[in-house]
Design an enzyme around this catalytic site. Structure first.
Site, PDB file in Angstrom:
ATOM      1  CG  ASP A 175     -17.943  14.260 -20.934  1.00 30.71           C
ATOM      2  OD1 ASP A 175     -18.871  13.980 -21.703  1.00 30.71           O
ATOM      3  OD2 ASP A 175     -17.133  13.422 -20.512  1.00 30.71           O
ATOM      4  CG  ASP A 176     -22.249  13.985 -21.970  1.00 32.01           C
ATOM      5  OD1 ASP A 176     -21.432  13.693 -22.850  1.00 32.01           O
ATOM      6  OD2 ASP A 176     -22.842  13.132 -21.289  1.00 32.01           O
ATOM      7  CB  CYS A 193     -17.941  10.507 -24.173  1.00 37.72           C
ATOM      8  SG  CYS A 193     -19.322  11.087 -23.158  1.00 37.72           S
ATOM      9  CG  ASP A 251     -17.855  14.956 -25.150  1.00 37.51           C
ATOM     10  OD1 ASP A 251     -18.866  15.641 -24.880  1.00 37.51           O
ATOM     11  OD2 ASP A 251     -17.393  14.109 -24.364  1.00 37.51           O
TER      12      ASP A 251
END
Length: 619
Positions: free
Chosen positions: A32-33, A68, A306
């Site tokens: 994530d990120d 996201c 993402d």
């Protein structure tokens, strides 16, 4: 005759079982990120050893929306965000409740994999908005799903999850990435023992910030490991005013970063790298189990995220911007037929994952959904440096609706579009990237009527905005990219996959179709491409509204936008998950070396069901 028919039936069943066992398995590890441009991938020893060295690294993989939930929905549906209408992390723009209200939860990746007789399972963060308010029933389609829940999704040191829609549990004394690793390994063990091939997606929140802007809490065993590391001081890190004044909207008014902000950016970078070491443990253990069970050579392992992340570039830190740091993201693939130790520049996006997985699964084309905007990457994964494949994918649309926000706690902002420090309202934009063999460009149009144009071949740090130059070549590039963006900002299906197809000049030179930007730059086509009006966003509305985003080409596009394949969700709203009693973080920080090899049985013993007051929302 009966005996012969019985033998034929048995042979058919055996052949079917054998085919199921020989079809490839898929393990998708999804962070994530995670940044690509700041070098986090290079610090991950397990990713480099087990995946990059044993597979192919794709350096031109992109998120089509740099936040996201919209990016994850695009992945799961194989569609651009303008067609899913999930364009933000919360209402009215997006979130899991909007995904359900649109009925898109009834027709996305796990349903299609099930049609191919794959056991599709998920562990970790699915969407923003999976919460204590809506955990039951669990997300549809998955044979097994164990999902992180709001308001604890981004709290790495307080782990709350719901398994298949059951009452949420708190895993006291454990760090989030460890919980996801332990659970994923248990599911992997069970999946390997079954007849059907499997798809297992493992999605930790790392290296996402904790809550709104605190650095992530890594496993305790890695805390401090990168204390001497600083963010690479690239030319666009805290750039001088001569470059910043060329930026659009609120960005041009940002003051230079001060020493406190730079120190906090470095601290955030350190904790991000440490949190990714926990993800490395997932990679290590997954590969070890696949090797021990003898199925590593028949399993695709995909590593990605993402969207990207920027740390100090263009005087800001966070995501939600159109620049390379936020849109160009990691992708490493290992599996059957994928060359080892190769680096490829073939472009791709998150919308391409779903059709790729369905091709791997062998699902008959007539059973594929009709609305894919992306295309399968399987041929490109197996032949990663094929020029024809790269040329076909060179045009990449990036879009955004909603505020930008910093993820540094002591941020002090200017006055442009701010309703509290560090949040910037005027951040809607449409972006066209061309990643070509001969040249690469980025062109953006903003809701503030600002225009950006960067020659990313000569200016990879996107510092010199060329939009106001009037020389013939720059004007020519800008007109072509504007026409291309006019199509991609509202494209659907085949027009997303081949946007040049509907902006063909009426008199092609030498009878040759325009297939790339290089083709389109022929001066013979100037009048045709310059006739297209500027892409425009009338107001900074922070959510998708077709009437605000005209004109459209073709004009019918404004009436499509994926509506044939989803319910309308106009004026969508939902409550936030704010329980009466919140659960405290582990103290001290969880994830010490004693938990590196913790068993599933130990984890289960540490779990407890949440009380009513820990679940209920007082509103």
């Amino acid at each position: 005759m009966k005996f012969s028919a019985t033998v034929t039936l048995i042979l058919g069943i055996c052949a079917s079982i054998k085919a199921a066992k020989t079809r490839p398995n898929i393990v998708f590890i999804f962070t994530d990120d995670q940044d690509l441009r700041h070098g986090s991938l290079e610090t991950q020893r397990a990713v480099q050893r087990h995946l990059a060295a044993k597979g192919t690294t794709f350096t031109n993989h992109y998120s089509t929306v740099a936040v996201c939930c919209p990016s994850r929905v695009s992945l799961m549906r194989g569609q651009a965000a303008h067609n899913t209408n999930n364009t933000a992390i919360r209402a009215p723009g997006g979130g899991y409740p909007k995904f359900v209200a649109s009925a898109e939860n009834e027709n996305y990746l796990p349903h299609w994999l099930s049609k191919a007789d794959y056991n599709a399972e998920y562990i970790g963060k699915l969407f923003n908005g999976n919460s204590l308010l809506n955990y039951s029933p669990g997300p549809l389609g998955w044979r097994h799903i164990d999902v992180l829940l709001e308001p604890y999704i981004n709290t790495h040191n307080t782990v709350v999850m719901s398994e298949n829609g059951a009452r949420p549990k708190h895993y006291s004394g454990f760090q989030q990435t460890d919980v996801i690793r332990i659970k994923a390994l248990e599911r992997l063990r069970l999946l390997i023992d079954e007849e059907n091939p499997f798809f297992l997606m493992i999605s930790p929140t790392a290296p996402h910030v904790q809550n709104l802007y605190d650095p992530p809490a890594p496993p305790a065993r890695y805390y401090g490991l990168f204390n001497d590391t600083t963010v690479p001081r690239t030319p666009n890190f805290n750039p001088p005013q001569k470059y910043q004044k060329g930026k659009p909207s609120w960005l041009r008014d940002l003051a230079p970063l001060n020493s406190t902000q730079i120190d906090e950016i470095d601290l955030l970078y350190q904790r991000r790298l440490e949190s990714l070491r926990g993800v490395d443990d997932i990679v290590d253990d997954v590969v070890e189990m696949l090797e021990k069970r003898g199925i590593i050579d028949n399993t695709y392992i995909i590593y990605s995220t993402d969207q990207g992340y920027h740390l100090g570039t263009h005087r800001h830190s966070g995501k939600s911007l159109p620049y390379l740091e936020d849109s160009n993201i990691p992708l490493v693939v290992r599996g059957p037929g994928v060359p080892q130790g190769v680096i490829s520049r073939t472009p791709s996006t998150v919308t391409d994952f779903a059709p790729t997985f369905l091709e791997i699964a062998g699902l008959a084309p007539e059973l594929h959904p009709p609305f894919f905007d992306g295309a399968s990457l399987l041929t490109a994964w197996k032949h990663p440096n094929t020029p024809a494949l790269a040329k076909k994918k060179e045009a990449i649309n990036v879009e955004y609706w909603g505020s930008a926000y910093t993820e540094i706690p002591t941020w002090s902002s200017g006055d442009y579009g701010v309703y509290f420090p560090g949040v910037y309202l005027d951040n809607d934009y449409k972006t066209m990237r061309v990643v070509g063999e001969k040249s690469s460009w980025m062109y953006s149009r903003w809701c503030t009527n600002d225009t950006e144009l960067y020659n990313t071949t000569d200016d990879p740090y996107e510092l010199k905005n060329l939009a106001n130059l009037t020389d013939p070549h720059t004007r020519r590039v800008k007109s072509r990219l504007n026409a291309l963006l006019m199509v991609t900002k509202s494209c659907t299906k085949s027009t997303c996959r081949d946007p040049w197809s509907i902006i063909q000049p009426p008199s092609p030179r030498h009878g040759k179709r325009v297939e790339t930007l290089h083709d389109a730059l022929d001066p013979h086509y100037d009048a045709f491409y310059e006739a297209f009006p500027l892409v425009t966003i009338d107001e900074c509305m922070n959510y998708q509204f077709a009437a605000n985003e005209g004109p459209f080409f073709p004009p019918s596009a404004q009436f499509e936008l994926g509506l044939e394949y989803r319910n309308s969700t106009d004026n969508f709203a939902y409550a936030t998950a704010d329980p009466i009693e919140t659960i405290a973080e582990n103290s001290p920080l969880a994830g010490g070396w004693e938990q590196r090899q913790a068993t599933y049985e130990t984890l289960v013993k540490a779990a407890r069901v949440l009380t009513d007051r820990e679940i209920n929302n007082p509103s």
